[in-house]
Design a protein around this motif. Structure first.
Motif, PDB file in Angstrom:
ATOM      1  N   GLN A 203      60.764 -19.884  26.899  1.00 62.51           N
ATOM      2  CA  GLN A 203      59.369 -20.018  26.537  1.00 62.51           C
ATOM      3  C   GLN A 203      58.842 -21.356  27.065  1.00 62.51           C
ATOM      4  OE1 GLN A 203      59.144 -19.855  22.256  1.00 62.51           O
ATOM      5  NE2 GLN A 203      59.488 -22.042  22.016  1.00 62.51           N
ATOM      6  N   CYS A 204      57.533 -21.418  27.252  1.00 62.91           N
ATOM      7  CA  CYS A 204      56.882 -22.632  27.745  1.00 62.91           C
ATOM      8  C   CYS A 204      55.771 -23.042  26.788  1.00 62.91           C
ATOM      9  CB  CYS A 204      56.280 -22.398  29.125  1.00 62.91           C
ATOM     10  SG  CYS A 204      57.477 -22.016  30.408  1.00 62.91           S
ATOM     11  N   ASP A 205      55.524 -24.334  26.698  1.00 61.95           N
ATOM     12  CA  ASP A 205      54.420 -24.870  25.910  1.00 61.95           C
ATOM     13  C   ASP A 205      53.594 -25.790  26.802  1.00 61.95           C
ATOM     14  OD1 ASP A 205      55.196 -23.971  23.083  1.00 61.95           O
ATOM     15  OD2 ASP A 205      57.005 -25.005  23.758  1.00 61.95           O
ATOM     16  N   VAL A 206      52.277 -25.648  26.732  1.00 66.39           N
ATOM     17  CA  VAL A 206      51.358 -26.503  27.483  1.00 66.39           C
ATOM     18  C   VAL A 206      50.281 -27.007  26.522  1.00 66.39           C
ATOM     19  CG1 VAL A 206      49.734 -26.661  29.401  1.00 66.39           C
ATOM     20  CG2 VAL A 206      51.717 -25.150  29.572  1.00 66.39           C
ATOM     21  N   GLN A 207      50.001 -28.298  26.554  1.00 64.60           N
ATOM     22  CA  GLN A 207      48.948 -28.861  25.724  1.00 64.60           C
ATOM     23  C   GLN A 207      48.180 -29.907  26.527  1.00 64.60           C
ATOM     24  OE1 GLN A 207      49.993 -30.054  21.753  1.00 64.60           O
ATOM     25  NE2 GLN A 207      48.364 -31.573  21.643  1.00 64.60           N
ATOM     26  N   VAL A 208      46.850 -29.797  26.520  1.00 65.65           N
ATOM     27  CA  VAL A 208      45.973 -30.756  27.193  1.00 65.65           C
ATOM     28  C   VAL A 208      44.933 -31.225  26.193  1.00 65.65           C
ATOM     29  CG1 VAL A 208      44.365 -31.134  29.089  1.00 65.65           C
ATOM     30  CG2 VAL A 208      46.323 -29.616  29.412  1.00 65.65           C
ATOM     31  N   GLY A 209      44.740 -32.545  26.097  1.00 68.19           N
ATOM     32  CA  GLY A 209      43.793 -33.090  25.140  1.00 68.19           C
ATOM     33  C   GLY A 209      42.910 -34.167  25.750  1.00 68.19           C
ATOM     34  N   TYR A 210      41.788 -34.445  25.076  1.00 68.18           N
ATOM     35  CA  TYR A 210      40.875 -35.497  25.532  1.00 68.18           C
ATOM     36  C   TYR A 210      40.330 -36.223  24.313  1.00 68.18           C
ATOM     37  CZ  TYR A 210      37.026 -37.919  27.803  1.00 68.18           C
ATOM     38  OH  TYR A 210      36.173 -38.884  28.262  1.00 68.18           O
ATOM     39  N   GLU A 211      40.344 -37.544  24.366  1.00 69.90           N
ATOM     40  CA  GLU A 211      39.818 -38.366  23.282  1.00 69.90           C
ATOM     41  C   GLU A 211      38.325 -38.568  23.502  1.00 69.90           C
ATOM     42  OE1 GLU A 211      41.433 -42.155  20.788  1.00 69.90           O
ATOM     43  OE2 GLU A 211      41.177 -42.483  22.944  1.00 69.90           O
ATOM     44  N   ILE A 212      37.518 -37.839  22.747  1.00 72.45           N
ATOM     45  CA  ILE A 212      36.057 -37.885  22.908  1.00 72.45           C
ATOM     46  C   ILE A 212      35.545 -39.268  22.550  1.00 72.45           C
ATOM     47  CG2 ILE A 212      33.874 -36.856  22.187  1.00 72.45           C
ATOM     48  CD1 ILE A 212      35.397 -34.326  21.540  1.00 72.45           C
ATOM     49  N   ILE A 213      35.898 -39.734  21.354  1.00 75.27           N
ATOM     50  CA  ILE A 213      35.609 -41.094  20.930  1.00 75.27           C
ATOM     51  C   ILE A 213      36.874 -41.647  20.296  1.00 75.27           C
ATOM     52  CG2 ILE A 213      33.135 -40.682  20.551  1.00 75.27           C
ATOM     53  CD1 ILE A 213      33.712 -40.390  17.567  1.00 75.27           C
TER      54      ILE A 213
END
Length: 221
Positions: A203-213
């Motif tokens: 299985q694979c896991d992918v996570q992408v995030g962005y700090e808005i403030i």
């Protein structure tokens, strides 16, 4: 102990399966799971030996461990009670089960974590685990003999290759994981247990995030 093990008196009627003049197992009228207010919490004794080493940007972490479980809560089959069936002029059993503090188990294995800080905001790693989780006293075990006392949902091996990064307000994570084969079981509505084998899988896991403030992140997983 869970409330279902200590308080709930559960009976699953099977009277619709009763056919006059037929042979067992159609004689079974019901299966009952009896409560047990005397259940004690399970106990564990834990031992762990670890080695930690940093070599520049590389960190190595090796752990050996063993956990002994006593006063194990186990489903035990009790002596059936008999109900007289007038149509057959004979006694028919009602099967009973109850959770009791019977049995002990041993959980032992090794864990490895290897981490490389490639750059300031970028790391890659390899994590692995080998596990043996077995019932000590097989006499109290109702699982198939081929399982040799091994527990359900306890794969012997698990390996994960991963990478994690941050760039400005962005962050991300990706891994590929191999989960070894394992036994699986489930308690059915009739209080009988279904046993099966689950093969190894990837299985694979992918996570992408962005700090808005500052302090507020939005992520997609």
């Amino acid at each position: 102990p869970q409330m279902a093990e200590t308080k709930v008196d559960y009976t699953y009627p099977l009277s619709n399966r009763f056919v006059p003049g037929t042979q067992a197992p159609y004689y079974m009228l019901a299966t009952t799971i009896l409560p047990n207010s005397q259940l004690k919490p399970e106990k564990t004794s834990n031992y762990e030996l670890g080695y930690r080493q940093s070599m520049g940007a590389v960190t190595l972490d090796v752990t050996l461990y063993q956990m002994k479980i006593s006063d194990q809560i186990t489903a035990v089959s009790l002596t059936p009670t008999l109900v007289h069936i007038t149509a057959l002029n004979e006694n028919v059993p009602i099967f009973r089960q109850q959770f009791q503090n019977k049995g002990s188990a041993t959980n032992k294995g090794a864990e490895l974590a290897l981490t490389w800080a490639v750059q300031k905001d970028w790391k890659v790693g390899l994590n692995g685990r080998y596990l043996e989780y077995k019932q000590d006293d097989l006499a109290n075990s109702a699982v198939p003999a081929s399982w040799n006392g091994e527990f359900s949902y306890a794969p012997k091996s698990l390996v994960t290759a991963w990478t994690r990064f941050t760039y400005g307000g962005f962050s991300g994570y990706f891994d590929v994981q191999h989960i070894g084969a394992a036994h699986v079981e489930a308690l059915t509505a009739s209080a009988t247990t279904f046993y099966d084998e689950r093969p190894a899988y990837l299985q694979c896991d992918v996570q992408v995030g962005y700090e808005i403030i500052k302090g507020l992140n939005v992520s997609l997983y």
